[in-house]
Design a protein around this motif. Structure first.
Motif, PDB file in Angstrom:
ATOM      1  N   PHE A 185       0.830  -1.205   0.000  1.00 17.13           N
ATOM      2  CA  PHE A 185       0.000   0.000   0.000  1.00 17.13           C
ATOM      3  C   PHE A 185       0.865   1.257   0.000  1.00 17.13           C
ATOM      4  CE2 PHE A 185      -3.170  -2.961   1.688  1.00 17.13           C
ATOM      5  CZ  PHE A 185      -4.306  -2.545   1.014  1.00 17.13           C
ATOM      6  N   GLN A 186       0.323   2.334  -0.574  1.00 20.91           N
ATOM      7  CA  GLN A 186       0.947   3.651  -0.465  1.00 20.91           C
ATOM      8  C   GLN A 186       0.630   4.181   0.929  1.00 20.91           C
ATOM      9  OE1 GLN A 186       2.694   5.171  -3.039  1.00 20.91           O
ATOM     10  NE2 GLN A 186       3.251   6.866  -1.689  1.00 20.91           N
ATOM     11  N   GLY A 187       1.660   4.452   1.722  1.00 23.54           N
ATOM     12  CA  GLY A 187       1.476   4.751   3.139  1.00 23.54           C
ATOM     13  C   GLY A 187       0.604   5.943   3.448  1.00 23.54           C
ATOM     14  N   ASP A 188       0.635   6.992   2.602  1.00 15.18           N
ATOM     15  CA  ASP A 188      -0.103   8.214   2.922  1.00 15.18           C
ATOM     16  C   ASP A 188      -1.350   8.407   2.075  1.00 15.18           C
ATOM     17  OD1 ASP A 188       1.183   8.615   0.544  1.00 15.18           O
ATOM     18  OD2 ASP A 188       1.982  10.597   1.033  1.00 15.18           O
ATOM     19  N   LYS A 189      -1.823   7.341   1.435  1.00 17.99           N
ATOM     20  CA  LYS A 189      -3.037   7.462   0.629  1.00 17.99           C
ATOM     21  C   LYS A 189      -4.268   7.428   1.529  1.00 17.99           C
ATOM     22  CE  LYS A 189      -3.224   7.636  -3.348  1.00 17.99           C
ATOM     23  NZ  LYS A 189      -3.304   8.841  -4.199  1.00 17.99           N
ATOM     24  N   ALA A 190      -5.447   7.364   0.893  1.00 16.97           N
ATOM     25  CA  ALA A 190      -6.717   7.461   1.626  1.00 16.97           C
ATOM     26  C   ALA A 190      -6.776   6.471   2.783  1.00 16.97           C
ATOM     27  CB  ALA A 190      -7.880   7.222   0.669  1.00 16.97           C
ATOM     28  N   PRO A 191      -7.143   6.947   3.989  1.00 16.44           N
ATOM     29  CA  PRO A 191      -7.195   6.066   5.160  1.00 16.44           C
ATOM     30  C   PRO A 191      -8.428   5.171   5.141  1.00 16.44           C
ATOM     31  CG  PRO A 191      -7.956   8.248   5.751  1.00 16.44           C
ATOM     32  CD  PRO A 191      -7.517   8.328   4.313  1.00 16.44           C
ATOM     33  N   GLY A 192      -8.488   4.245   6.097  1.00 13.28           N
ATOM     34  CA  GLY A 192      -9.665   3.404   6.242  1.00 13.28           C
ATOM     35  C   GLY A 192     -10.759   4.141   6.984  1.00 13.28           C
ATOM     36  N   LEU A 193     -11.849   3.446   7.314  1.00 14.30           N
ATOM     37  CA  LEU A 193     -12.980   4.072   7.986  1.00 14.30           C
ATOM     38  C   LEU A 193     -12.600   4.592   9.370  1.00 14.30           C
ATOM     39  CD1 LEU A 193     -15.798   1.518   7.059  1.00 14.30           C
ATOM     40  CD2 LEU A 193     -15.407   3.772   6.071  1.00 14.30           C
ATOM     41  N   ASN A 194     -11.568   4.005   9.985  1.00 12.77           N
ATOM     42  CA  ASN A 194     -11.161   4.444  11.323  1.00 12.77           C
ATOM     43  C   ASN A 194     -10.230   5.656  11.289  1.00 12.77           C
ATOM     44  OD1 ASN A 194      -8.756   3.330  10.419  1.00 12.77           O
ATOM     45  ND2 ASN A 194      -8.884   1.522  11.719  1.00 12.77           N
ATOM     46  N   GLY A 195      -9.876   6.136  10.105  1.00 13.99           N
ATOM     47  CA  GLY A 195      -9.041   7.335   9.996  1.00 13.99           C
ATOM     48  C   GLY A 195      -7.556   7.076   9.931  1.00 13.99           C
ATOM     49  N   PHE A 196      -7.113   5.838  10.124  1.00 16.27           N
ATOM     50  CA  PHE A 196      -5.685   5.517  10.091  1.00 16.27           C
ATOM     51  C   PHE A 196      -5.277   5.092   8.676  1.00 16.27           C
ATOM     52  CE2 PHE A 196      -6.608   4.815  14.614  1.00 16.27           C
ATOM     53  CZ  PHE A 196      -5.552   5.498  15.192  1.00 16.27           C
ATOM     54  N   PRO A 197      -4.238   5.717   8.104  1.00 17.87           N
ATOM     55  CA  PRO A 197      -3.747   5.287   6.789  1.00 17.87           C
ATOM     56  C   PRO A 197      -2.885   4.040   6.920  1.00 17.87           C
ATOM     57  CG  PRO A 197      -2.390   7.075   7.597  1.00 17.87           C
ATOM     58  CD  PRO A 197      -3.471   6.859   8.628  1.00 17.87           C
ATOM     59  N   ALA A 198      -2.557   3.441   5.777  1.00 17.89           N
ATOM     60  CA  ALA A 198      -1.731   2.227   5.788  1.00 17.89           C
ATOM     61  C   ALA A 198      -0.363   2.507   6.399  1.00 17.89           C
ATOM     62  CB  ALA A 198      -1.584   1.692   4.370  1.00 17.89           C
ATOM     63  N   GLY A 199       0.134   3.740   6.250  1.00 19.95           N
ATOM     64  CA  GLY A 199       1.449   4.095   6.785  1.00 19.95           C
ATOM     65  C   GLY A 199       1.546   3.915   8.289  1.00 19.95           C
ATOM     66  N   PHE A 200       0.419   4.114   9.004  1.00 20.78           N
ATOM     67  CA  PHE A 200       0.433   3.938  10.463  1.00 20.78           C
ATOM     68  C   PHE A 200       0.721   2.483  10.820  1.00 20.78           C
ATOM     69  CE2 PHE A 200      -2.023   2.651  14.236  1.00 20.78           C
ATOM     70  CZ  PHE A 200      -1.371   3.412  15.204  1.00 20.78           C
ATOM     71  N   LEU A 201       0.024   1.540  10.158  1.00 21.16           N
ATOM     72  CA  LEU A 201       0.246   0.123  10.436  1.00 21.16           C
ATOM     73  C   LEU A 201       1.632  -0.322   9.972  1.00 21.16           C
ATOM     74  CD1 LEU A 201      -3.231  -1.411   9.527  1.00 21.16           C
ATOM     75  CD2 LEU A 201      -2.248  -1.123  11.793  1.00 21.16           C
ATOM     76  N   GLN A 202       2.103   0.236   8.840  1.00 17.92           N
ATOM     77  CA  GLN A 202       3.443  -0.112   8.356  1.00 17.92           C
ATOM     78  C   GLN A 202       4.506   0.308   9.369  1.00 17.92           C
ATOM     79  OE1 GLN A 202       3.493   1.989   4.650  1.00 17.92           O
ATOM     80  NE2 GLN A 202       2.361   0.407   3.527  1.00 17.92           N
ATOM     81  N   LYS A 203       4.340   1.498   9.920  1.00 18.78           N
ATOM     82  CA  LYS A 203       5.327   2.035  10.853  1.00 18.78           C
ATOM     83  C   LYS A 203       5.281   1.309  12.195  1.00 18.78           C
ATOM     84  CE  LYS A 203       8.158   5.772  10.882  1.00 18.78           C
ATOM     85  NZ  LYS A 203       9.056   6.140   9.765  1.00 18.78           N
ATOM     86  N   CYS A 204       4.075   0.877  12.608  1.00 17.50           N
ATOM     87  CA  CYS A 204       3.896   0.284  13.936  1.00 17.50           C
ATOM     88  C   CYS A 204       3.641  -1.216  13.864  1.00 17.50           C
ATOM     89  CB  CYS A 204       2.738   0.973  14.655  1.00 17.50           C
ATOM     90  SG  CYS A 204       2.886   2.763  14.758  1.00 17.50           S
ATOM     91  N   TRP A 205       3.995  -1.856  12.740  1.00 17.15           N
ATOM     92  CA  TRP A 205       3.672  -3.272  12.555  1.00 17.15           C
ATOM     93  C   TRP A 205       4.306  -4.155  13.627  1.00 17.15           C
ATOM     94  CZ3 TRP A 205       0.119  -5.911  10.191  1.00 17.15           C
ATOM     95  CH2 TRP A 205       0.280  -7.278   9.995  1.00 17.15           C
ATOM     96  N   HIS A 206       5.521  -3.816  14.060  1.00 13.96           N
ATOM     97  CA  HIS A 206       6.199  -4.644  15.056  1.00 13.96           C
ATOM     98  C   HIS A 206       5.464  -4.647  16.398  1.00 13.96           C
ATOM     99  CE1 HIS A 206       7.638  -0.542  15.672  1.00 13.96           C
ATOM    100  NE2 HIS A 206       8.004  -0.880  16.893  1.00 13.96           N
ATOM    101  N   MET A 207       4.597  -3.626  16.621  1.00 16.98           N
ATOM    102  CA  MET A 207       3.837  -3.566  17.872  1.00 16.98           C
ATOM    103  C   MET A 207       2.416  -4.103  17.707  1.00 16.98           C
ATOM    104  SD  MET A 207       4.860   0.186  19.356  1.00 16.98           S
ATOM    105  CE  MET A 207       4.928   1.079  17.802  1.00 16.98           C
TER     106      MET A 207
END
Length: 435
Positions: free
Chosen positions: A401-423
């Motif tokens: 996914f492009q990290g800063d593209k349109a977020p999901g319904l909860n407001g978080f973009p894919a970049g948030f999960l990519q950055k925090c995946w280890h947690m």
């Protein structure tokens, strides 16, 4: 007023109202809760209200939750407001001081809220609603009083506001729930700011907040609840650390101008050199955040990092806003409507008419039509799609996914999960597997 007498020094409930403002009809009275129908005369809205005083013993709490749940299941009311002293906290963050552990009453309370689809009406001012008023390490504060809404908030046609009052001499703080008349336009949804990644404390904060947020229920419910809790934490943190970047930019520019005048008049000293260096460092940080902010809003991905493109991104956002703005429409009577509230009403009526005038008798024919559509998914494809979801599969898909593209319904973009995946990765995968 209507009331339930106390037993000795404990218990007791009361509901009072002004006859010229509210019509109230008592429906049910129990030892630990009472319910009745409220009609706000000036607003012309009706709802049920349940006043709760939770007992202290765990087994008695369960009985009260079961009584109220049975009452809710037998009601056809569209909106029910439930509030009072529940005598238990919900999250570990609801307690300050003392031992923080997840106890059975918390689990029972969380399950009860989840089973009845209750929406908590969060307070705008204040947090803890009970304090033992002791000094130092002996002081304990907890959130024991809450307000919930059962029903769709958007259909209530009024705005709800909850405030915790200042201490008035008792161990509990008073809470006020106000019906603010006709509901205002809904506020802007939560938007994750990519500039938050630039702060050195971001990942540490996410890790701490994620660990402190403890919920009971299904894996997907826990994941969604944690993300909601992270939203509130991020917004509070944003106000303290980032503040308003445009106001901060203006403030720093004025301080740099003042510092420049001092240097021109009195010359450069060690003190002014250090102060100017610090301001310049802050200014560069603000400019970088401003560029990230406008780049995220513009949704442009073809530009690479390097030159400052803030003005380009800003102009791009303004152009998109102008294109997407609806300034006027022509209704079915060929009249031009320009007022925003009338545009919204006419658009709503248009789609309501389409839905209401749909001929449901054609439903069997629609099924026949669907049967004639060719099946593009083969048995092999279907088998692959039904394979058990794996941690690596979710991680690989997310990385595409492009990290800063349109977020999901909860407001978080894919970049948030990519950055925090280890947690968050394990809980995300487990929630998807159980869904």
């Amino acid at each position: 007023m209507e009331m339930v007498d106390s037993i000795g020094a404990s218990g007791g409930l009361g509901i009072m109202w002004k006859k010229n403002l509210v019509a109230f009809t008592c429906h049910t009275k129990m030892q630990n809760w009472m319910a009745g129908k409220v009609r706000a005369l000036s607003l012309n809205i009706e709802f049920f209200i349940i006043n709760v005083y939770g007992p202290i013993p765990t087994d008695k709490k369960r009985l009260v939750w079961q009584e109220i749940e049975c009452f809710l299941n037998n009601q056809d009311e569209k909106h029910i407001i439930i509030g009072g002293d529940f005598n238990t906290i919900l999250y570990s963050t609801d307690k300050s001081g003392g031992i923080k552990t997840i106890r059975q009453p918390q689990r029972d309370f969380a399950n009860w809220i989840n089973n009845n689809n209750l929406l908590e009406i969060r307070t705008e001012m204040g947090f803890h609603t009970w304090n033992n008023r002791r000094k130092g390490f002996s002081n304990i504060a907890e959130t024991l009083d809450r307000l919930f809404l059962k029903g769709d908030l958007t259909d209530l046609k009024t705005e709800l506001k909850t405030t915790v009052f200042l201490w008035s001499g008792y161990d509990h703080y008073s809470m006020l729930l106000e019906l603010m008349g006709e509901a205002k336009k809904t506020g802007c949804p939560f938007k994750f700011e990519m500039m938050w990644f630039t702060h050195e404390d971001f990942l540490r904060n996410i890790q701490k907040w994620w660990k402190d947020s403890v919920f009971e229920g299904s894996k997907m419910y826990c994941l969604v609840s944690k993300l909601k809790e992270i939203k509130h934490k991020l917004l509070e943190w944003n106000k303290k650390k980032f503040k308003n970047i445009f106001e901060e930019k203006s403030r720093i520019e004025k301080e740099m101008e003042t510092m420049n005048n001092i240097v021109m008049q009195y010359g450069m000293t060690l003190e002014t050199y250090e102060a100017e260096k610090k301001l310049l460092c802050e200014y560069k940080g603000i400019l970088a955040r401003e560029e990230i902010h406008w780049k995220h809003k513009s949704r442009e991905t073809w530009l690479e990092d390097g030159d400052k493109n803030t003005k380009f991104f800003h102009n791009n956002v303004k152009m998109k806003r102008e294109v997407n703005k609806i300034t006027q429409i022509i209704n079915d009577s060929d009249q031009i409507i320009t007022y925003q509230n009338l545009i919204a009403e006419d658009a709503t009526k248009y789609f309501e008419n389409i839905l209401n005038n749909w001929d449901h008798s054609d439903l069997p024919n629609n099924r026949i039509l669907l049967n004639n559509i060719p099946k593009l998914i083969t048995k092999g494809d279907n088998q692959v799609l039904n394979y058990k979801i794996t941690h690596e599969e979710v991680k690989t898909a997310l990385a595409q996914f492009q990290g800063d593209k349109a977020p999901g319904l909860n407001g978080f973009p894919a970049g948030f999960l990519q950055k925090c995946w280890h947690m968050l990765g394990d809980e995300v995968t487990n929630a998807l597997e159980s869904a």
